[in-house]
Enzyme design. Structure first.
Site, PDB file in Angstrom:
ATOM      1  N   ASP A 230       3.636   6.087 -11.468  1.00  0.00           N
ATOM      2  CA  ASP A 230       3.171   7.260 -12.213  1.00  0.00           C
ATOM      3  C   ASP A 230       1.653   7.396 -12.095  1.00  0.00           C
ATOM      4  OD1 ASP A 230       5.826   7.456 -12.991  1.00  0.00           O
ATOM      5  OD2 ASP A 230       5.493   6.241 -14.781  1.00  0.00           O
TER       6      ASP A 230
ATOM      7  N   GLY B 176       0.825  -1.215   0.000  1.00  0.00           N
ATOM      8  CA  GLY B 176       0.000   0.000   0.000  1.00  0.00           C
ATOM      9  C   GLY B 176       0.850   1.252   0.000  1.00  0.00           C
TER      10      GLY B 176
HETATM   11  O1  RIB Z   1       7.801   4.865 -14.340  1.00  0.00           O
HETATM   12  C1  RIB Z   1       7.883   4.132 -15.521  1.00  0.00           C
HETATM   13  C2  RIB Z   1       8.599   4.909 -16.562  1.00  0.00           C
HETATM   14  O2  RIB Z   1       9.939   5.099 -16.147  1.00  0.00           O
HETATM   15  C3  RIB Z   1       8.716   4.236 -17.900  1.00  0.00           C
HETATM   16  O3  RIB Z   1       7.643   4.540 -18.749  1.00  0.00           O
HETATM   17  C4  RIB Z   1      10.073   4.695 -18.414  1.00  0.00           C
HETATM   18  O4  RIB Z   1       9.987   5.477 -19.578  1.00  0.00           O
HETATM   19  C5  RIB Z   1      10.702   5.451 -17.285  1.00  0.00           C
HETATM   20  O5  RIB Z   1      10.549   6.801 -17.425  1.00  0.00           O
END
Ligand code: RIB
Length: 304
Positions: free
Chosen positions: A250, A223
């Site tokens: 991301d 988590g």
């Molecule tokens: O967080 C993943 C990303 O890290 C990938 O898409 C790669 O391009 C790097 O930037």
């Protein structure tokens, strides 16, 4: 209410090899599959935020080559505003060779190319968009002088900021002090603490220099932990079958930005981000695996 998010960051073309297990140094292993896809932490965050319903402006640089087309295709398909992206004739678009094993874990090398040529003038050109934003999100796959510059610009307008300190090598104190939210994973937390730490809470607290700063440490299958001066709690994960963890961080950052911009309480915004990241890891790829709003809302509203 539509969240207005500005992402300052990288685009990379991801060159992904899937394999049973990673090679050791000096070893060759057989891959099972290869794919090229849109990546880069900044662009992944922008795409993920757009899929969650936000109005997203991306500030970045790509080269004038075929890999940049992957960026324009996904930004245009997902409605990411790209008028502050510069196409640079002198350097190549960033690329990221990625290895993914059968447990979904990854290893990534980034060759940042055009991302390293982001300039203060690129940020200045978007001052009006930054001033109107609910949140500015930045990571560290760009010219590193631009990270504090972007954070300072947002601060000038009273806009909240998330610094995703990835990669964490050589992160400046100034950037860490400027950000309102810091979102390291455990490896980045260790790097930011000089290579080692006793426990997540004290390591995260060591980064905070203001009472109104918050660290949200992403812990993968455990988590995420919220750490503030005088407060810490774990927000539990959603259990899913992991296919590929690339881009999960991301997506987490994007969803955290969207949740906070929509005035969710911090714990709820982190739960929302956990739900988005959980769905992301069930699919291969980086930006391609970012989930859409309805699916995230369904999981977010379900029992953990
Ligand atoms: O967080 C993943 C990303 O890290 C990938 O898409 C790669 O391009 C790097 O930037």
């Amino acid at each position: 209410m539509t969240a207005k998010i500005v992402v300052v960051g990288s685009f990379n073309a991801d060159l992904v090899s899937y394999m049973e297990r990673m090679p050791r140094p000096g070893e060759t292993v057989h891959g099972e599959r290869f794919a090229t896809g849109a990546g880069g932490k900044g662009s992944n965050q922008a795409v993920a935020a757009a899929r969650l319903g936000a109005d997203v402006t991306f500030i970045g640089r790509v080269g004038n080559d075929v890999f940049a087309n992957l960026a324009y295709e996904i930004w245009d398909a997902e409605g990411v505003k790209r008028e502050f992206v510069t196409r640079d004739d002198e350097v190549a678009t960033g690329v990221a060779p990625i290895l993914v094993d059968s447990s979904g874990e990854n290893m990534i090398v980034v060759v940042l190319g055009a991302n390293l040529r982001l300039r203060e003038s690129d940020i200045d050109a978007a001052r009006a968009q930054i001033a109107a934003a609910d949140m500015l999100v930045v990571q560290r796959e760009i010219n590193l002088e631009i990270v504090p510059y972007a954070l300072r610009t947002a601060k000038e307008f009273g806009v909240k900021t998330i610094l995703n300190p990835a990669p964490a090598d050589g992160a400046s104190r100034e950037s860490i002090q400027l950000a309102d939210y810091l979102t390291p994973n455990e490896i980045e937390l260790e790097t930011l603490n000089g290579g080692e730490y006793d426990d997540v809470v004290s390591a995260a607290r060591a980064l905070l220099t203001r009472d109104d700063q918050t660290a949200v440490v992403t812990l993968g299958a455990q988590g995420a932990r919220i750490v503030r001066p005088g407060e810490s709690h774990l927000v539990p994960p959603f259990a899913v079958d992991v296919v590929d963890t690339t881009g999960a961080g991301d997506t987490f950052n994007a969803a955290l930005a969207v949740g906070l911009s929509e005035s969710k309480a911090l714990g709820d915004a982190v739960r929302f981000a956990n739900a988005a990241a959980a769905l992301c890891v069930t699919k291969p790829g980086a930006a391609d695996s970012a989930p859409y709003r309805a699916d995230v809302d369904n999981l977010y509203r379900s029992a953990t």
